[in-house]
Motif scaffolding. Sequence first.
Motif, short mmCIF file in Angstrom:
data_model
loop_
_atom_site.label_atom_id
_atom_site.label_comp_id
_atom_site.label_asym_id
_atom_site.label_seq_id
_atom_site.Cartn_x
_atom_site.Cartn_y
_atom_site.Cartn_z
N GLY A 44 0.78 -1.23 0.00
CA GLY A 44 0.00 0.00 0.00
C GLY A 44 0.81 1.27 0.00
N ASN A 45 2.13 1.17 0.04
CA ASN A 45 3.00 2.35 0.11
C ASN A 45 3.85 2.48 -1.15
N GLU A 46 4.27 3.72 -1.42
CA GLU A 46 5.16 3.95 -2.55
C GLU A 46 6.55 3.38 -2.25
N ILE A 47 7.19 2.86 -3.28
CA ILE A 47 8.53 2.31 -3.15
C ILE A 47 9.31 2.70 -4.40
N TYR A 48 10.57 3.05 -4.24
CA TYR A 48 11.38 3.51 -5.37
C TYR A 48 12.55 2.55 -5.57
N PHE A 49 12.74 2.15 -6.81
CA PHE A 49 13.76 1.15 -7.12
C PHE A 49 14.47 1.51 -8.42
N ILE A 50 15.57 0.82 -8.69
CA ILE A 50 16.29 0.98 -9.94
C ILE A 50 16.27 -0.35 -10.69
N ALA A 51 16.44 -0.28 -12.00
CA ALA A 51 16.51 -1.48 -12.83
C ALA A 51 17.93 -1.61 -13.35
N THR A 52 18.59 -2.71 -13.02
CA THR A 52 20.00 -2.86 -13.38
C THR A 52 20.27 -4.03 -14.32
N ASP A 53 19.63 -5.17 -14.09
CA ASP A 53 19.90 -6.36 -14.88
C ASP A 53 18.61 -7.17 -15.03
N VAL A 54 18.57 -8.01 -16.07
CA VAL A 54 17.42 -8.89 -16.26
C VAL A 54 17.88 -10.12 -17.03
N SER A 55 17.25 -11.25 -16.75
CA SER A 55 17.67 -12.52 -17.36
C SER A 55 17.18 -12.69 -18.79
N ASP A 56 16.27 -11.83 -19.23
CA ASP A 56 15.68 -11.94 -20.56
C ASP A 56 16.12 -10.77 -21.44
N LYS A 57 16.61 -11.08 -22.63
CA LYS A 57 17.17 -10.06 -23.51
C LYS A 57 16.14 -9.03 -23.95
N ASN A 58 14.94 -9.48 -24.32
CA ASN A 58 13.90 -8.56 -24.78
C ASN A 58 13.46 -7.62 -23.66
N THR A 59 13.35 -8.16 -22.45
CA THR A 59 12.95 -7.32 -21.31
C THR A 59 14.04 -6.30 -21.00
N ALA A 60 15.30 -6.71 -21.13
CA ALA A 60 16.41 -5.77 -20.92
C ALA A 60 16.32 -4.61 -21.90
N SER A 61 16.02 -4.91 -23.16
CA SER A 61 15.89 -3.86 -24.18
C SER A 61 14.70 -2.95 -23.87
N LEU A 62 13.59 -3.55 -23.45
CA LEU A 62 12.40 -2.77 -23.12
C LEU A 62 12.68 -1.79 -21.99
N SER A 78 18.93 -16.22 -14.20
CA SER A 78 17.96 -17.32 -14.25
C SER A 78 18.34 -18.46 -13.32
N GLN A 79 19.60 -18.45 -12.83
CA GLN A 79 20.05 -19.48 -11.90
C GLN A 79 19.74 -19.14 -10.44
N THR A 80 19.09 -18.01 -10.21
CA THR A 80 18.76 -17.60 -8.85
C THR A 80 17.90 -18.66 -8.17
N PRO A 81 18.29 -19.14 -6.98
CA PRO A 81 17.46 -20.13 -6.28
C PRO A 81 16.07 -19.58 -5.99
N GLU A 82 15.09 -20.45 -6.00
CA GLU A 82 13.71 -20.04 -5.76
C GLU A 82 13.57 -19.31 -4.43
N VAL A 160 13.84 -13.19 -14.44
CA VAL A 160 14.29 -12.63 -13.16
C VAL A 160 14.87 -11.24 -13.43
N VAL A 161 14.37 -10.25 -12.70
CA VAL A 161 14.85 -8.88 -12.84
C VAL A 161 15.58 -8.48 -11.56
N ASN A 162 16.59 -7.64 -11.73
CA ASN A 162 17.33 -7.10 -10.59
C ASN A 162 16.82 -5.68 -10.36
N HIS A 163 15.98 -5.50 -9.34
CA HIS A 163 15.36 -4.21 -9.03
C HIS A 163 15.68 -3.81 -7.58
#
Length: 254
Positions: A44-62, A78-82, A160-163
């Motif tokens: 319910g609260n605002e949160i501010y983050f950055i986008a640095t890395d992503v496991s998917d090439k198309n999402t990285a481009s987006l 993509s190897q990040t443990p669950e 998997v995104v790094n946010h």
Amino acid sequence: MPILGANAQTQSQSNMSSQTSSVLKLANTNVPIDIPLHKGYENGNEIYFIATDVSDKNTASLLTNKSDFKVNYAPILSQTPESAKGQVFVFTNGISGNGSLGFQNEVMNAKPGDKNYSPLLQLNLVKWNDNVNISEIKSVGQLNQSLQNNELTVNKTDIVVNHPVIKWNGGSLMIREDKNITDETPYGGGQVIDLDTEKMIVTMVAHRGWGPDGSTVYYIVTDAAPKMPADMMGVPFVEADSQLVGKGAVDLFQ
């Protein structure tokens, strides 16, 4: 050398802050870097983050095109443990807004300080069903209620995104008292130089490192494990980081 589990991001010269000279001397040990902020919601609260890395090439481009800041394609995520993943919910329709796909802002499941917080997030795509009353969702609880009411669907992807979260309800990364960044700037005392949620920019200290081929790279630190070095660097202690040791996803060494 002992491994310090931490969230680090390498960046090229083009992303370095204008506070440095127009031509960055790669010999500099520390330099400031401006990174776009993204706004989302958590409980319910605002949160501010950055986008640095992503496991998917198309999402990285987006994400790169949306923010005009290089978001790295990092398939190793993509190897990040669950058990080391958080969850982020991205809307594919509904209310127009500043979310990644042009609709409402993302919703995250946790913030720094929560036991289940991780900057590495599994991406979930949310779609509103036809002929339902659409409202802005600001928490996972609200989302689950709408899911139970058959108002929307959630597609859990393998992306998997790094946010890393920079500012949240009740806290933020430590802001440095000394804003002058030089080769002698100590590693501790905070990683944030300036935080502006109106201009949606965070200025951080980028530290020099070396790539696998011996080239100069710079990285930022946004969280760490164990707690003692995290406190020293002025970043949150994230228990999930310790699960990344030996998994190929830890990229800061001490």
